[in-house]
Design a protein around this motif. Structure first.
Motif, short mmCIF file in Angstrom:
data_model
loop_
_atom_site.label_atom_id
_atom_site.label_comp_id
_atom_site.label_asym_id
_atom_site.label_seq_id
_atom_site.Cartn_x
_atom_site.Cartn_y
_atom_site.Cartn_z
N CYS A 1 0.87 -1.18 0.00
CA CYS A 1 0.00 0.00 0.00
C CYS A 1 0.90 1.22 0.00
CB CYS A 1 -0.91 0.02 1.22
SG CYS A 1 -1.89 1.54 1.27
N CYS B 1 0.14 4.04 2.75
CA CYS B 1 0.50 3.60 4.12
C CYS B 1 1.95 3.15 4.21
CB CYS B 1 -0.39 2.46 4.59
SG CYS B 1 -2.11 2.88 4.71
N CYS C 1 -6.06 -2.62 1.03
CA CYS C 1 -5.29 -2.36 2.26
C CYS C 1 -6.20 -2.44 3.48
CB CYS C 1 -4.64 -0.99 2.17
SG CYS C 1 -3.88 -0.47 3.71
N CYS D 1 -6.21 1.36 5.15
CA CYS D 1 -6.83 2.54 4.52
C CYS D 1 -7.85 2.18 3.46
CB CYS D 1 -5.75 3.45 3.94
SG CYS D 1 -5.01 2.80 2.44
#
Ligand SMILES: [Zn+2]
Length: 507
Positions: free
Chosen positions: A127, A130, A144, A147
Motif C-alpha cells: 500500500c 500507508c 489495504c 486505509c
C-alpha cells in the motif's frame, strides 16, 4: 536513586501541520518534565520531527518542492507551536540531521555484521499511501486493511531485520518488567499479540522506488525504511556511538510517551532492535488515547481536526493545557468540544482558582494594605490535606495520572474557598480582631504559594504571574518540591501586586 530523567515524545511525521494529538502528547510530556525538574532531577526532554519516507516525498512533489524544501517548511511549524504552548524541551531532533543519519547507519552496520539483518526476495502486496507491505496471510483481498485502498503486487529484494528470533526473549522481558508497557491493558494486548510468530521487519526500500531516506551503509542501492530510521532517534539524540559519556548518562530512557496507534513499533520493534544491539530497553513506554470530535478519531481526511493554534489564540495556552490534562485520564480516549473547554475554564479556572486568588488579594489589600502579615501556624482545616498533598502528587505522577494530580490540587483550592466563606473575615475586621484576621490572611497566602508551585507544571505561565504577584523573591524555576511540605515561606511585610483576574469567565 537516579538523578537524571530522560523522556521523549514520538517524532512527528511532517506530512501535515500539527494537530491536537501532537499537542496533547507534548503538553503531557512537558508537564512530566516540569514536575521532574521540580523534584530536582536533571531532565532531558526530547521531541522532534520524522522527515523521511514515501508520503513526504509525495506531498512535496504535489507542492512542487523538493523533499528537503518541504520538510524545512513544515518543521518550524512544530517548533513555533511548542513555543506557543510553553513546551520546555531540551532537544529537538530532526531525522534529516547529520547526527541522526550517522547513528542510523552505525546501528544498521552493527546489526548487519551480527547477522540480524539479511537480504531476501519478497513477494507481497504494497500500500503506497500507508507504506506497508502485506503478506497473503494478512489479506482477504487486494485491499489495504488499514486505509481500504487498492494494493499493488510487488516482488523485490529487500533487507529484513530478525524479529521472530527475539520473540521469546521479548515475552520474558515484558513479563519480568511490569512497568515496561503502561497502561496495563496495553501490556496485555502486546503479550497476546506476541503469542503468534512475528514477521521479520522489512527495513529497506530500493532506491529505484524511493530515494528520500537514509542510505543503507552496506548497499548503496537502498535507503532505510522510515520507521526503522525514526525509532533510532531516541538513542541518536543522546549520543549513541558518538558521545558515549552522554549516552551512558541518559540511557535508558525513563519514559517514551506515545499514542496507542504506535504501540507495537515501540514495544516490539524497538526493544528488539535495542536488545540486538546489546542495549537495555527503555524503562517505560506509556501509550495515551486519542481525542475524538463528534464521531471517530480526528483525521485530515475526515475534516474534523482541531487546530491547536486556533484554540490557543481564543482561550490561551494554559487553559488548553489544563483542559487536555484534566478532562480525561491519560491513557483513555476523550471527546474534544469547545463547550466542554469553556465549562472547565468557567468552573475550575475562573470560579475555583481565579476566585481564590482574587478574593485573597482583595482582602489583603483591604485589611493589610497589600502587605503579608506575620507568620502564623496552619489552621487545623488544612493540616491533613497539606500533609498528604505531596505524596498524592508523586503517586499520581508515577502513573502519569495528570487528572488525579489536578483533582488533588483542586481539593485544596476548594477547601480554601470554603475556609474563606466559613471564616467571615469581614466580621473579624469589624470587631477589630486583628490577630485572628492576620492569621487568616497568612494562611491564605501560604496556601496560594503551595497551590502556585503545584500548578506550575500544568500552567506555567499563570503560575509565573501568580508567583510574581505574591512578591516571591525566589525564582519559581528554582523552587524545590520539598517547599510544598514547608510552612512559613511567605515573607511578612512583602507587598503584593494587585491585578486583574487571570481567568475571566467566558460568557
Ligand atoms: Zn493503506
Amino acid at each position: 536513586m537516579d538523578d537524571k530523567f530522560y523522556l521523549t515524545t514520538p517524532l512527528y511525521y511532517v506530512n501535515a501541520a500539527p494537530h491536537i494529538g501532537h499537542s496533547y502528547t507534548n503538553i503531557a510530556a512537558d508537564c512530566l518534565a516540569r514536575f521532574m525538574r521540580l523534584k530536582g532531577k536533571e531532565v532531558y526532554f526530547l521531541t522532534g520531527t520524522d522527515e523521511h519516507g514515501q508520503k513526504i516525498f509525495r506531498v512535496a512533489q504535489e507542492e512542487g518542492l523538493s523533499p528537503r524544501e518541504f520538510v524545512d517548511k513544515i518543521a518550524p511549524r512544530f517548533v513555533n507551536l511548542w513555543g506557543r504552548l510553553s513546551i520546555s524541551y531540551n532537544d529537538f531532533i530532526r531525522t534529516t540531521e547529520e547526527r541522526h543519519k550517522k547513528t542510523v547507519q552505525y546501528v544498521l552496520q552493527i546489526l548487519y555484521e551480527k547477522g540480524d539483518i539479511y537480504l531476501a526476495e519478497y513477494q507481497g502486496w504494497y500500500c503506497t499511501p500507508c507504506e506497508t507491505f502485506w503478506t497473503a496471510t494478512q489479506l482477504t483481498s487486494a485491499i489495504c486493511p488499514d486505509c481500504k485502498r487498492p494494493l499493488e503486487e510487488l516482488r523485490e529484494k529487500n533487507y529484513f531485520f530478525r524479529l521472530e528470533k527475539y520473540r521469546s526473549w521479548l515475552i520474558r522481558f515484558i513479563e519480568n518488567h511490569v512497568d515496561f508497557i503502561k497502561p496495563l491493558t496495553r501490556r496485555n494486548e502486546i503479550l497476546k499479540f506476541l503469542e503468534s510468530p512475528l514477521t521479520d521487519l522489512c527495513i529497506s526500500r530500493p532506491k529505484t522506488r524511493l530515494e528520500w531516506g537514509i542510505p543503507i551503509p552496506f548497499n548503496a542501492d537502498y535507503v532505510t525504511y522510515v520507521w526503522f530510521d525514526a525509532l533510532v532517534n531516541y538513542i541518536s539524540a543522546v549520543g549513541f556511538g558518538q558521545d558515549e559519556g552522554k549516552f551512558k548518562k541518559f540511557w535508558p530512557a525513563d519514559v517514551h510517551i506515545v499514542g496507542k496507534d504506535i504501540l507495537r513499533q515501540h514495544t516490539i520493534y524497538w526493544p528488539i532492535i535495542l536488545h540486538a544491539l546489546g542495549i537495555e530497553p527503555p524503562k517505560t513506554v506509556f501509550a495515551h488515547g486519542w481525542w475524538m470530535m463528534g464521531e471517530g478519531k480526528m483525521s485530515k481526511s475526515r475534516g474534523n481536526i482541531v487546530d491547536p493554534e486556533e484554540v490557543v489564540s481564543n482561550y490561551g495556552a494554559d487553559a488548553y493545557r489544563y483542559f487536555l490534562l484534566r478532562e480525561i485520564p491519560f491513557g483513555l480516549d476523550g471527546n474534544f468540544s469547545e463547550s466542554a473547554l469553556i465549562n472547565r475554564i468557567n468552573s475550575d479556572l475562573a470560579n475555583d482558582l481565579g476566585n481564590l486568588y482574587f478574593r485573597t488579594f482583595g482582602m489583603l489589600e483591604k485589611y493589610f494594605s497589600g502587605k503579608i502579615p506575620e507568620v502564623s501556624s496552619p489552621h487545623k482545616v488544612f493540616k491533613e490535606k497539606l500533609a498528604r498533598l505531596p505524596q498524592e502528587l508523586v503517586e499520581a505522577m508515577e502513573n502519569l495520572n495528570f487528572q488525579e494530580m489536578l483533582i488533588s490540587i483542586w481539593e485544596l483550592v476548594k477547601l480554601t474557598n470554603k475556609f474563606i466563606e466559613d471564616s467571615h473575615p469581614w466580621e473579624l475586621a469589624k470587631a477589630k480582631k486583628n490577630t485572628e484576621l492576620a492569621s487568616f490572611m497568612y494562611n491564605l497566602m501560604e496556601i496560594l504559594r503551595i497551590v502556585t508551585i503545584s500548578i506550575f507544571p500544568f500552567m506555567p505561565n499563570s503560575a509565573q504571574k501568580f508567583w510574581q504577584q505574591q512578591g516571591q523573591e525566589k525564582k519559581l524555576e528554582e523552587v524545590t518540591f520539598s517547599e510544598l511540605s514547608q510552612w512559613g515561606l511567605s515573607s511578612p511585610g512583602t507587598k503584593i501586586e494587585k491585578s486583574e483576574p487571570l481567568f475571566p469567565r467566558i460568557a
